[in-house]
Each structure stands twice: as C-alpha cells, then as structure tokens.
Design a protein around this motif. Sequence first.
Motif, mmCIF file in Angstrom:
data_model
loop_
_atom_site.group_PDB
_atom_site.id
_atom_site.type_symbol
_atom_site.label_atom_id
_atom_site.label_comp_id
_atom_site.label_asym_id
_atom_site.label_seq_id
_atom_site.Cartn_x
_atom_site.Cartn_y
_atom_site.Cartn_z
ATOM 1 N N TYR A 61 -4.174 49.622 -2.939
ATOM 2 C CA TYR A 61 -4.468 49.134 -1.586
ATOM 3 C C TYR A 61 -4.551 50.336 -0.657
ATOM 4 N N GLN A 120 -3.417 40.682 6.517
ATOM 5 C CA GLN A 120 -2.264 41.583 6.441
ATOM 6 C C GLN A 120 -2.033 42.291 7.781
ATOM 7 N N THR A 159 -1.211 37.027 -0.126
ATOM 8 C CA THR A 159 0.030 37.149 -0.893
ATOM 9 C C THR A 159 0.801 38.397 -0.463
ATOM 10 N N LYS A 197 -6.153 50.101 2.673
ATOM 11 C CA LYS A 197 -5.906 49.634 4.044
ATOM 12 C C LYS A 197 -5.683 48.130 4.039
ATOM 13 N N GLY A 248 -7.712 35.237 -1.919
ATOM 14 C CA GLY A 248 -8.831 36.177 -1.856
ATOM 15 C C GLY A 248 -8.783 36.985 -0.571
ATOM 16 N N SER A 249 -8.007 36.505 0.411
ATOM 17 C CA SER A 249 -7.941 37.204 1.694
ATOM 18 C C SER A 249 -6.860 38.274 1.699
ATOM 19 N N GLY A 250 -6.034 38.290 0.669
ATOM 20 C CA GLY A 250 -4.915 39.235 0.630
ATOM 21 C C GLY A 250 -3.650 38.646 1.239
ATOM 22 N N ASP A 297 -7.051 34.078 -9.535
ATOM 23 C CA ASP A 297 -7.646 35.346 -9.131
ATOM 24 C C ASP A 297 -8.030 36.087 -10.403
#
Length: 488
Positions: free
Chosen positions: A71, A78, A102, A73, A98-100, A368
């Motif tokens: 990761y 987030q 988690t 950025k 899918g958006s991050g 995912d």
Amino acid sequence: FSRGPKVTYVPPALSEDESSIFAHYESGINFDKYDDILVDVSGHDPPKAIMTFEEAALCESLNRNVSKSGYKKPTPVQKHGIPIISAGRDLMACAQTGSGKTAAFLLPILQRLMADGVAASQFSEVQEPEVIVVAPTRELINQIYMEARKFAHGTCVRPVVVYGGISTGYTIREVLKGCNVLCGTPGRLLDIIGRGKIGLSKVRYLVLDEADRMLDMGFEPDMRKLVSSPGMPPKEDRQTLMFSATYPEDIQRLAADFLKTDYLFLAVGVVGGACSDVEQVVVQVTKFSKRDQLLEVLKTTGTERTMVFVETKRQADFIATFLCQEKVPTTSIHGDREQREREQALGDFRSGKCPVLVATSVAARGLDIKDVQHVVNFDLPNNIDEYVHRIGRTGRCGNTGKAVCFFDPEADGNLARSLVKVLSGAQQEVPKWLEEVAFNAHGTIGFNPGGRVFASTDSRKGGSFQNDRTTSQPAAALGVAGDDDEWE
Ligand code: AMP
C-alpha cells in the motif's frame, strides 16, 4: 449454514511464510483513479481527512506491514475512515468491497490496541476480545481475517476467525490460543459466545460489515442478539462501525439503534462496479439460447479468469457440469457445497486450474479474487444493487475488466430501466433494443433520470431520514467519479 450434522472439517494450516501473508496483486494502471472517487462525510464535527499513511501516525510494526502489503497511499475510504475511527467516533460507511474499507477499519483499531499494549494470552479459560468483526459470508469473513492477520503480523495482537462449516472443537481451540480480534459469521459467532468461551465485557470495537447483506440474509435477529448479549458494552461504551454497500431504510434503522447519536456518515463512490473501469456489454438472449451464447463468450475469454453468475444452486451445478462436458475447465461455488469443496473451488479458480467459476450471488459476495477479467451475468439478479456488486468482482484495485450480461426481455424486463441508468452513468454503450425495453417497462426500481440517485445521504444532514431514495439503491454504485449529478 452452521446448523446441521456435526462438522468435522479442519481447514489446512495457513502458511507462516511472509511472502504468502503479504501476497498481493499489483494495483493496476488505474489505481490513481481511486483519487477521483467521490466521498461525502456528514455529521457533526468530522475530523480532517488524511492524505498519506504517515499522517495516520501508525506505530512502527503497523507501518511496516502496510508497506509490505504494497500500500503506497490510502484509498478515499481510508483517507476519511482512518481519522474518524482514530478519533473514537462511530461510523456508518457506505462503501463496497474493493474500496479498501477493510484496512480503513483495521488499521486505526489495531493502532489503538498496540498503543494500549494489548497482547493475546493463551492462559485464560475465557477469551475476552477487544474487537468483534461480523460479516455475512464465510469467504468474506475469512478475507477480513486474512487482512487482520497480515496487519497484526509480528505484533502481540491475535486475530481469530470463526465460521460455520468448520469443526467447532477446532475453532474453540483456536480461540483459546488467544483472541483479541474475533472475526465471525453471525451464527457461529453467537454459537461460540453461547458456549461460554468468549467474554464480551472487554469489547471496545464492534464492526458490522456488509450490513445490508446481513439483513438480506436474515441475520438481523442475530445482530440484535449479539449487541444485547450478556457482557456486551452498551453503544455508549463501545465504538461501533457499520459498513454497507447500500443504505435502505432498514439499515438506517439499524444504524440508529446500534450507533451513538453523533455518528458520522461516510459515503464512498464505487471502485470497479459501475465505474468506467469495467466495460459492460449487454447481450440479448432467450431462455433457450443462453447456454450456447455462454460458450461463445467463453471462447473469447480463453484462460482469463471468468466468473459466471447464476440464480440458483441447481443452476450453478447444471451450468458447471455443462461447461465441463464442453471441455471448459470449470468449478462452482454455492451455499450447498461443503466448506472443503468451496475452498477447493476457490483455490482452483485462484490458481487458474479452473479459470471459470460458476457462482450464486450469496456464495460470491465480497470475494476478493485477483485478476478476475470477466464477469458473466448468465442469469440477471432481480435487483440492480446485486448487478453492481457482481460486476464489481472485476475491475478491482484499479485494473480494467469486462462484464457481459445476458438480458432476456421476457424475464428481465423489470431491470431494464435501472440497468440503462447504471450503464449510462458509467459511460457505457446502451443498446437501442434495451432502451426500448426500458421505455416500455413499468414500475421499475431506481430509475431516476438526471435525478439525485444517491441524494442526501442520511439523517446526519437533515435531522430526520430525508433520504429521497425509496429503494435500496446502491449507494456507491451510482456515485461514479465525475458524475456530479448523482451527488448533492
Ligand atoms: P477491500 O475493499 O478492503 O476488500 O480491499 C480491496 C483490495 O484492495 C484488497 O486486496 C486490499 O488489500 C487492497 N487495498 C486496500 N487498500 C489499499 C491501498 N491503500 N493500496 C493498495 N491496495 C489496497
């Protein structure tokens, strides 16, 4: 799933090898497009968004794990979610897998636990986790667990996952090895709590993921049971985070019941799904031509990973068998398959041994899987949210994907209008015949030309539920980057 004959399945031990813990796929060429996703925060006094992971002020081991995960950025969910959670606020977030999302909840939670010196202990008869994460399907909760394990790697915080289809004895032994972050599907979680091996009084964070799907799957009583279980701190004394792809009224009600009154509402546009990273093609079919047309499509996809969505478990078996007979290496996943078979199927699909996976929505929800290049909607779902979820299996992490959908005007007419809306919202070609079907259709959901599909978020702004969406419109689905009309 969890009720039935005694289950003896014990999953294979996970590799402790760093390269497998941190395995990730390279974010695709469109990863920067994440920045274009529209985000809307509402509620009283929200903290300022962060722009970089440095600003999240994570401790050294978390920082190391974030960079080992590749990761660079933070994604929009987030950027906003991390400071909101770090500030101790309750959160209702409309964001999809899918958006991050988690990492958006795991990182600030783990950071707090680390800062407070939380450490797992294997020496207590009753384990008292600080965090409980609930998600509707086994595959999804497993994915969350894998992320938690990854970020907690090399620290004293121990995540554990519990779900149906796995030997209860084994699960309890895992819990008793030490448990700070307990991830579970609702049924199994309540089962384990009921056996007295888990105490809830230390719970500081309760995370409910894919809340809309939990309601669809009939888990509302389980969720209510969980929050009122003996020992569970009342909402004033815990931090509650809810995630949902859609924001229908029953989710708003749940948010009002489970979250503190000053919760913040975060709406995040879609990644993949209806966004233009996914090329969407609609093919006109009849009930009887579908199978042959599927073969035609699969001829063009070759060894690229393709998910084929069907409506029923029987249909999944039937189509998978048909494709195997036609020499297309295919596997399938649905709720009637045993856990061992489900994991085998996913493994074969992930490894490329079977590049075609036939799935029902429920089983495929939230998976995912890397490099899904194609999604085929063999049977269209009966609501547009589900369509958007399905096509969101491809075009992930900024990669492009293709989604073919079979549209049978006889059977799928009621979806025509909302489909046209999604296609045009994502700058996709709308076939003339589909426009005609849509024009002639009556009483369909969510077609609101030029209107405010995602409208005014929620009660945060108006003081009451002034949401002018009357259906469970996919919150994220239509909030496509650059499509300002969809947002207030
Ligand atoms: P999620 O929406 O949490 O299911 O995340 C979707 C995928 O994106 C997962 O494979 C994550 O590991 C990955 N991901 C999440 N955040 C980032 C980030 N900031 N940079 C790169 N990949 C990410």
